[in-house]
Design an enzyme around this catalytic site. Sequence first.
Site, PDB file in Angstrom:
ATOM      1  N   GLU A   1      41.847  27.474  64.849  1.00 45.53           N
ATOM      2  CA  GLU A   1      42.583  26.331  64.637  1.00 45.53           C
ATOM      3  C   GLU A   1      43.629  26.711  63.614  1.00 45.53           C
ATOM      4  O   GLU A   1      43.226  27.306  62.519  1.00 45.53           O
ATOM      5  CB  GLU A   1      41.775  25.018  64.448  1.00 45.53           C
ATOM      6  CG  GLU A   1      42.949  24.065  63.995  1.00 45.53           C
ATOM      7  CD  GLU A   1      43.878  23.598  65.114  1.00 45.53           C
ATOM      8  OE1 GLU A   1      43.712  23.171  66.307  1.00 45.53           O
ATOM      9  OE2 GLU A   1      44.927  23.569  64.661  1.00 45.53           O
TER      10      GLU A   1
ATOM     11  N   ALA B   1      56.758  31.112  44.801  1.00 46.54           N
ATOM     12  CA  ALA B   1      55.675  31.701  43.581  1.00 46.54           C
ATOM     13  C   ALA B   1      54.898  30.500  43.157  1.00 46.54           C
ATOM     14  O   ALA B   1      55.552  29.294  42.804  1.00 46.54           O
ATOM     15  CB  ALA B   1      56.465  32.485  42.545  1.00 46.54           C
ATOM     16  N   GLY B   2      53.747  30.826  42.500  1.00 47.84           N
ATOM     17  CA  GLY B   2      52.780  29.616  41.889  1.00 47.84           C
ATOM     18  C   GLY B   2      51.837  30.136  41.092  1.00 47.84           C
ATOM     19  O   GLY B   2      51.609  31.334  40.784  1.00 47.84           O
TER      20      GLY B   2
ATOM     21  N   ASP C   1      28.779  14.098  64.286  1.00 52.96           N
ATOM     22  CA  ASP C   1      28.813  14.771  62.988  1.00 52.96           C
ATOM     23  C   ASP C   1      27.197  14.322  62.414  1.00 52.96           C
ATOM     24  O   ASP C   1      27.000  13.342  62.593  1.00 52.96           O
ATOM     25  CB  ASP C   1      29.699  14.300  61.977  1.00 52.96           C
ATOM     26  CG  ASP C   1      29.946  15.254  60.937  1.00 52.96           C
ATOM     27  OD1 ASP C   1      31.033  15.686  60.859  1.00 52.96           O
ATOM     28  OD2 ASP C   1      29.179  15.283  60.153  1.00 52.96           O
TER      29      ASP C   1
ATOM     30  N   GLY D   1      44.661  28.042  47.055  1.00 50.73           N
ATOM     31  CA  GLY D   1      43.441  27.674  47.004  1.00 50.73           C
ATOM     32  C   GLY D   1      43.057  27.062  48.218  1.00 50.73           C
ATOM     33  O   GLY D   1      43.699  27.402  49.122  1.00 50.73           O
TER      34      GLY D   1
ATOM     35  N   CYS E   1      40.540  27.456  52.972  1.00 44.99           N
ATOM     36  CA  CYS E   1      40.683  28.524  54.257  1.00 44.99           C
ATOM     37  C   CYS E   1      40.935  29.633  53.334  1.00 44.99           C
ATOM     38  O   CYS E   1      40.184  30.777  53.609  1.00 44.99           O
ATOM     39  CB  CYS E   1      41.744  27.957  55.090  1.00 44.99           C
ATOM     40  SG  CYS E   1      41.120  26.779  56.086  1.00 44.99           S
TER      41      CYS E   1
HETATM   42  P1  NAD Z   1      34.756  20.040  57.080  1.00 46.78           P
HETATM   43  O1  NAD Z   1      33.747  20.439  55.963  1.00 46.78           O
HETATM   44  O2  NAD Z   1      35.827  19.351  56.564  1.00 46.78           O
HETATM   45  O3  NAD Z   1      34.272  19.633  58.099  1.00 46.78           O
HETATM   46  C1  NAD Z   1      32.906  19.946  58.668  1.00 46.78           C
HETATM   47  C2  NAD Z   1      32.258  18.990  59.252  1.00 46.78           C
HETATM   48  O4  NAD Z   1      31.038  19.548  60.150  1.00 46.78           O
HETATM   49  C3  NAD Z   1      31.318  18.033  58.391  1.00 46.78           C
HETATM   50  O5  NAD Z   1      31.815  16.638  58.494  1.00 46.78           O
HETATM   51  C4  NAD Z   1      29.868  18.322  58.547  1.00 46.78           C
HETATM   52  O6  NAD Z   1      29.159  17.068  58.207  1.00 46.78           O
HETATM   53  C5  NAD Z   1      30.110  18.741  60.018  1.00 46.78           C
HETATM   54  N1  NAD Z   1      28.746  19.579  60.364  1.00 46.78           N
HETATM   55  C6  NAD Z   1      28.243  20.577  59.755  1.00 46.78           C
HETATM   56  N2  NAD Z   1      27.064  21.047  60.320  1.00 46.78           N
HETATM   57  C7  NAD Z   1      27.030  20.271  61.594  1.00 46.78           C
HETATM   58  C8  NAD Z   1      26.089  20.327  62.387  1.00 46.78           C
HETATM   59  N3  NAD Z   1      25.026  21.094  62.666  1.00 46.78           N
HETATM   60  N4  NAD Z   1      26.527  19.506  63.441  1.00 46.78           N
HETATM   61  C9  NAD Z   1      27.312  18.405  63.426  1.00 46.78           C
HETATM   62  N5  NAD Z   1      28.028  18.362  62.535  1.00 46.78           N
HETATM   63  C10 NAD Z   1      27.976  19.341  61.492  1.00 46.78           C
HETATM   64  O7  NAD Z   1      35.390  21.394  57.509  1.00 46.78           O
HETATM   65  P2  NAD Z   1      36.908  21.724  57.979  1.00 46.78           P
HETATM   66  O8  NAD Z   1      37.841  21.965  56.774  1.00 46.78           O
HETATM   67  O9  NAD Z   1      37.020  20.693  59.113  1.00 46.78           O
HETATM   68  O10 NAD Z   1      36.603  23.100  58.562  1.00 46.78           O
HETATM   69  C11 NAD Z   1      36.045  23.351  59.886  1.00 46.78           C
HETATM   70  C12 NAD Z   1      36.222  24.753  60.347  1.00 46.78           C
HETATM   71  O11 NAD Z   1      37.703  24.975  60.601  1.00 46.78           O
HETATM   72  C13 NAD Z   1      35.861  25.855  59.252  1.00 46.78           C
HETATM   73  O12 NAD Z   1      35.542  26.900  59.930  1.00 46.78           O
HETATM   74  C14 NAD Z   1      37.195  26.142  58.851  1.00 46.78           C
HETATM   75  O13 NAD Z   1      37.337  27.298  58.157  1.00 46.78           O
HETATM   76  C15 NAD Z   1      37.977  25.968  59.893  1.00 46.78           C
HETATM   77  N6  NAD Z   1      39.464  25.535  59.548  1.00 46.78           N
HETATM   78  C16 NAD Z   1      39.782  24.662  58.623  1.00 46.78           C
HETATM   79  C17 NAD Z   1      41.222  24.391  58.468  1.00 46.78           C
HETATM   80  C18 NAD Z   1      41.457  23.273  57.412  1.00 46.78           C
HETATM   81  O14 NAD Z   1      42.624  23.150  56.790  1.00 46.78           O
HETATM   82  N7  NAD Z   1      40.514  22.596  56.622  1.00 46.78           N
HETATM   83  C19 NAD Z   1      42.075  24.825  59.159  1.00 46.78           C
HETATM   84  C20 NAD Z   1      41.737  25.713  60.323  1.00 46.78           C
HETATM   85  C21 NAD Z   1      40.362  26.044  60.320  1.00 46.78           C
END
Ligand code: NAD
Length: 439
Positions: A150, A251-252, A34, A256, A259
């Site tokens: 995911e 309902a709510g 990261d 938010g 996603c």
């Molecule tokens: P997040 O913001 O928690 O994590 C993203 C991470 O990527 C951060 O730690 C950031 O520092 C790192 N990052 C950014 N640019 C980078 C780079 N160039 N090189 C290395 N690291 C880098 O996001 P998240 O909630 O984990 O979501 C990630 C993806 O998964 C999104 O596309 C989201 O839509 C998708 N997603 C999220 C969920 C969820 O419940 N959060 C569920 C399914 C899918």
Amino acid sequence: MDGVTPIGVVGTGYVGLVSAVCFAHLGHHVVCMDVDEAKIEALREGRAPIYEPGLDKLIDDISGRLSFTTSYDEVLDACRILFIAVDTPPSASGDADLSSVQRATREIAGRGGERLLVMKSTVPVGTGERVMADLAGLGATDIAYASNPEFLREGAAIQDFLEPDRIVIGAFRPEDGDAVEALYRGIDAEVVRATVPTAEMIKYASNAFLATKISFINEIANVCEQVGADVREVARGMGLDHRIGPHFLQAGIGYGGSCFPKDVQALKQLAGNSGYHFQLLSAVLEVNALQKRRVVNKLKHWLGGLRGKKVALLGLTFKPNTDDLREASSIVLAARLQGEGVTVSAYDPMIPAGDHPLFPGVTIVADPLEALSGADAAVLVTEWPEFGRLDWSAAAVAMRRPLLIDGRNFLGPDVAAEAGLEYDGIGLGDAHRDAGEPG
Ligand code: NAD
């Protein structure tokens, strides 16, 4: 994949970290990369930088198979298969902002080598083809690509990853799909193999459908209020029909999180960019935005005006069992209430007391009864289980007016009446009137 050649995970947020830990749990060695040094530092010290039930323990159990780095060189030296799990937030236009994805793929391309990129981030349909074109433009022709969206839910992420309803894999070449599928060995789930654009669309269509279900039941709730029906029973009666199912019919005050809001917007935008006006999604978005405001109208209705009143918000995170505040309904609600001249206090088990940049002017305290003390009304925003154990009789005494607007229909009119609360939920028809009339 033999479990010894490590998998790389680029981006260790909610999805990346949970995926990495779960792959390690399945026996793989995983290198987490990261760009956020504080996150990697915390992980090296054995602390998860996010709250997700069970995550700390799992990290502890499999620490020997996990390593953490901020260095692309390090992750690329060790790994051939790289999951991309970086953020894809909304841009000003509503399209997904792919700059983190582009930065990551460029870093990888620049270092050469034969690799397989596996996209876990949610990206618009067409991204896989665009990434391949970019890579070709950079001369990185040895890099293959697969899409593996995911579906985990924050708060239940580990279980969702290890016991998913399905695993979706899109690939340009069958052998790349096979390589990804092999990593999931040990998980008992149907694997959906598809083309890359189809896999990308499955993710957007799933989230958009779930958001549609939420906005649908919220509209039913709003009609229930007009006609004296109880949406909880309506939802139960509907959900027993196997064609409908019971899920996502609560309902709510609207959805938010990181996603649904962005993915619905991005799909609408994607459709628009390709010349199709996705009318249904426009309504889903509008209903969701209005649903948050309905709570403000309920407070106005009950209190007869808001200026100078004090309202306590119970729960700030977008759902229970997470510390995630992205696009939480509480943010809009707090700002709207303050715009109406309300003093806002708040309590959330995951949000430390004191100032918070997302809630300017809101007094966040460490105890729910302190937040409720002297309040003219409370809004239950997030259905944290601990609110079920709260001494609501003591809460009623501590409040100036014991009025609870239950934005999640969590407490129910009977419990509220027993505690001496005036009570209103979402779509409860006549049910709330047992607990008191507006005044
Ligand atoms: P997040 O913001 O928690 O994590 C993203 C991470 O990527 C951060 O730690 C950031 O520092 C790192 N990052 C950014 N640019 C980078 C780079 N160039 N090189 C290395 N690291 C880098 O996001 P998240 O909630 O984990 O979501 C990630 C993806 O998964 C999104 O596309 C989201 O839509 C998708 N997603 C999220 C969920 C969820 O419940 N959060 C569920 C399914 C899918």
